[in-house]
Write an enzyme that holds these catalytic residues in place. Structure first.
Site, PDB file in Angstrom:
ATOM      1  N   GLU A 174     -12.851   5.311  -3.709  1.00 22.90           N
ATOM      2  CA  GLU A 174     -12.134   5.044  -2.470  1.00 22.90           C
ATOM      3  C   GLU A 174     -11.005   6.063  -2.334  1.00 22.90           C
ATOM      4  OE1 GLU A 174      -9.884   1.357  -2.271  1.00 22.90           O
ATOM      5  OE2 GLU A 174     -10.533   1.135  -0.203  1.00 22.90           O
ATOM      6  N   LYS A 204       5.089 -11.027  -2.191  1.00 19.73           N
ATOM      7  CA  LYS A 204       5.670  -9.715  -2.506  1.00 19.73           C
ATOM      8  C   LYS A 204       5.046  -8.648  -1.616  1.00 19.73           C
ATOM      9  CE  LYS A 204       4.475  -6.505  -5.466  1.00 19.73           C
ATOM     10  NZ  LYS A 204       4.730  -5.276  -4.706  1.00 19.73           N
TER      11      LYS A 204
END
Lengths: 281, 488
Positions: free
Chosen positions: B398, B193
């Site tokens: 992050e 995917k």
């Protein structure tokens, strides 16, 4: 003249090179097959586990920093010490239900396992390291490094060999460990910790707890300062608990129903570090 | 010799004529799901527009796979595994993978343009990094297919079965290659995917796989969003999950797979420390810092997003860095002069903006060069923060954008301590001219990839992956075979 009364051993925990009782003050009864009382075994608590993690973490860097040769000799000495206590281990295994023949075989195999892994201390790196032929002008190489602090849920049915089979590959690779001994057969693990204490294994590198798996498993697998948990067994519910809890800090959850001697057992608790440097800059 | 102050007062002016790349990316109007060797309509009939983030224009419509499609793809992959792929010799498997590598090399420029248009990254990067590395990855693992008996001494490497692979939007084609190539080489089949914002090069790869004549069902590519990914993770007939993406989703996957026998590898987030010592070649280090954080707009899990500078050179480094940042060209990703392209999506831009706002709120000092941004599309100026504390969110989380947090240190020990003060452990950088110091420091930084006097280098032969919460397992090289085999 009266007969001499033997001195019995108090089975305690092994944390940071010392033999404390459980901070909880709890114990559980260990009886032999005939129902005779053998020992009040310490029933380690979650707090004992957390204490053990603290010492295991602080011992890890210097253990990993020892030369591979040195770690190998320390594992070899573990083998020597078990050899010297053969009779004690055999008798204790018998107390825990083994036949004398099985007990002898188990102790022999335990010693041989320690010698086997002692020899791997300076060899597995050569098998699993690579120099990577990258297309750019760089030197790139990859080496195994210990994953850090490992929790070991030792096998239930093999009190001594089972423990050592899993413990040796973890520590030979520079990890420190907190092992939860079999709660069915807890005695050999504690006696083995006496071997550890006399084999130049630095304090904190190996820590051994006795206690109930069912009450400690979730806490052990969920601890945020543990890098990996190795589970020896096939209980699906246990596995589910461990991996769910391990996901809290992406802990390596390593499941193994049986362990055969191999360098791949060492690799299970190693990381791979790749380093790059330009050539000719 | 120029000094820091002199450079500050003399900003450079760069004016380049536009140099747009003009190759046609050859998009179809609409892409269906690639299942069992054919393009098929999705079960629920949903398509979503896939846009160019630099222009906010629709490039193509792409099918959105749902659980019934996942099931169909897994069945196709299982059938292909049982009937064909697991029985085929490694030699023949390898030749199919080589074909993919070759076809990709041949159509490299077209794929590069497609990648840049769909993802927003500069054409220079997609042309020089993403596409060539993807082709090289297929070429590398193709060669392993008939050599697995030599890979693991004393053991027989056995394929696992069907692999479910979920990849991110930052290196769309390259991540597809990282996932598909080792899986195929080791005899597994694949359901992949791509990310919902960047499916187009994966769909073009599906066309290319058709052209390569790969047996139907060996690779199935089904675009979709998070529910599609979840359906893959939860599918009972998948043997292994390989995921690259955020740590939050990685943790969810690990938990979701608890109690199953499914294997998994996770390549998750990072907050890499890039350590600059006083004895580094400073100009080279500054280039390294730029590359470390601004490569691919900072949409890089291994980006050097925490700069640790030794105090004695901090002022110089920061001054030079600002001067260099002022010369970065931000704009049309298809222009060959562009350094920093578009932010991949509106959502990602929002996340970057929120974290940057937190940096200012928490007391760090922000600096950005003044530069014009295009009116349409998603853009963010290269940004640095000074006066950063280790507890700031911009130092812990992050950001996945062109935002650098700068800390200073005095001693090696302090540098290592700060570098390791993170839940992540994907990568790191060390800059010094002393070899002994390099090894002393790189050994202590707990991260999977460490670049010394360089940064953001990748190669199919070189394993990549993280310590701690940056993931489990390695991709690339001999190490990258292990997650796809069972050792008997």
């Amino acid at each position: 003249m009266s007969t001499r009364v033997p001195v019995q051993k108090t089975y305690k925990l092994y944390i940071g090179g010392e033999f404390p009782r459980s901070e909880s003050g709890r114990t559980f009864d260990f009886n032999d097959a005939k129902g005779r009382h053998i020992a009040n075994v310490s029933r380690g608590s979650r707090k004992d586990f957390r204490n053990a993690v603290v010492v295991a973490r602080s011992a890890q860097k210097s253990w990993a920093g020892k030369s591979a040769y040195n770690r190998g000799q320390i594992l070899y000495r573990l083998g020597e010490m078990v050899e010297g206590r053969r009779d004690q281990f055999i008798a204790e295994l018998q107390q825990q239900g083994s036949s004398v023949a099985d007990a002898r075989r188990e102790v022999d195999d335990t010693i041989d396992t320690l010698i086997h892994y002692a020899g791997w201390s300076d060899k597995y790196q050569q098998l699993f390291s690579t120099v990577n032929p990258v297309a750019s002008p760089h030197f790139s190489f990859s080496v195994p490094e210990p994953t850090g602090v490992v929790a070991l849920i030792a096998p239930q049915d093999s009190a001594l060999l089972g423990l050592v089979n899993y413990l040796a590959p973890i520590i030979v690779g520079g990890n420190t460990v907190i092992a939860l001994a079999s709660d069915k057969k807890p005695l050999s693990a504690i006696t083995f910790s006496e071997v550890i204490a006399t084999s130049d294994v630095p304090a904190g590198v190996v820590n051994i707890l006795t206690g109930y798996r069912s009450e400690l498993l979730s806490q052990i697998a969920g601890h945020m300062d543990v890098n990996a948990v190795v589970y020896a067994g096939d209980n699906v519910e246990d596995r589910k608990t461990i991996q769910s809890q391990a996901s809290l800090n992406v802990k390596r959850a390593i499941f193994s129903e049986k362990q055969s001697q191999s360098p791949y057992a060492i690799l299970a608790t190693q990381e791979t570090k790749t380093t790059w440097h330009p050539i000719g800059l | 010799m120029s000094t820091a102050t002199a450079e500050k007062t003399a900003p450079l002016q760069w004016n380049y004529a536009p140099a747009p790349e003009s190759v046609d990316p050859q998009f179809r109007k609409r892409y269906d799901l690639f299942i069992d060797g054919k393009f098929v309509a999705p079960a629920e009939g949903n398509y979503r527009p896939s846009i160019n983030p630099a222009r906010e224009t629709t490039l193509a419509e792409v099918a959105d796979a749902t659980a019934p499609d996942v099931d169909k793809a897994v069945k196709a992959a299982r059938k292909a595994y049982t009937k064909i792929w697991s029985k085929m010799s490694g030699k023949e498997r390898g030749k199919y993978i080589y074909r993919i590598a070759r076809l990709l090399q041949e159509r490299a420029r077209e794929f590069a343009v497609a990648e840049t248009m769909n993802g927003g990254k500069s054409i220079r990067e997609s042309r020089d990094t993403d596409i060539p590395l993807a082709a090289a990855h297929f070429f590398y693992y193709a060669g392993w297919a008939d050599k697995l008996e030599y890979a693991f001494p004393g053991r027989k490497a056995k394929s696992l079965g069907v692999c479910g692979q979920v990849i991110p939007w930052n290196f769309p084609l390259l991540m597809a290659a990282w996932k598909i190539a080792p899986a195929l080489a080791t005899g597994n089949t694949v359901v992949l995917k791509p990310a919902d914002t960047t499916p187009l090069t994966a769909m073009k790869l599906a066309e290319l796989i058709q052209d390569a004549g790969l047996p139907a069902g060996v690779v199935n590519i089904i675009p979709g969003g998070r529910p599609t990914g979840a359906a893959i993770v939860q599918h009972p007939d998948i043997d292994k999950i390989a995921f690259t993406g955020s740590t939050a989703v990685g943790k969810w996957i690990q938990k979701e797979l608890a109690g199953t026998k499914k294997r998994y590898t996770l390549e998750l987030g990072g907050k890499a420390a890039n350590i600059i010592f006083e004895d580094a070649a400073i100009d080279q280090a500054v280039e390294g810092i730029i590359n470390a954080i601004f490569f691919n707009q900072g949409h890089v899990c291994c980006a050097g997003s925490r700069l640790l500078v030794q105090e004695g050179v901090a002022d110089t480094v920061i001054a030079k860095l600002k001067q260099r940042m002022a010369t970065l060209i931000i704009g049309d990703p298809l222009d060959k002069n562009t350094d920093i392209g578009a932010i991949n999506s509106k959502e990602q831009l929002g996340r970057i903006e929120a974290l940057v706002a937190s940096g200012a709120e928490e007391g760090a000092e922000m600096w950005q060069p003044s530069c014009e941004l295009p009116a349409k599309g998603f853009w963010f100026r290269p940004t640095l923060f000074t006066n950063v504390s280790q507890s700031h969110r911009i130092c812990r989380d992050e950001i996945f954008g062109p935002v650098l947090s700068i800390l200073t240190f005095r001693t090696e020990d302090e540098a290592v301590e700060k570098a390791n003060n993170t839940a992540y452990g994907l990568s790191g950088g060390v800059w010094t001219d002393k070899g002994a110091k390099i090894f002393k420091v790189t050994r202590q930084v707990r991260a999977g990839v460490i670049w010394a006097n360089t940064f953001n280098k990748f190669d199919p032969t070189s394993p990549f992956g993280g310590y701690k919460e940056s993931g489990i397992g390695r991709e690339g090289g001999w190490h990258g075979l292990q997650p796809y085999v069972e050792l008997e």
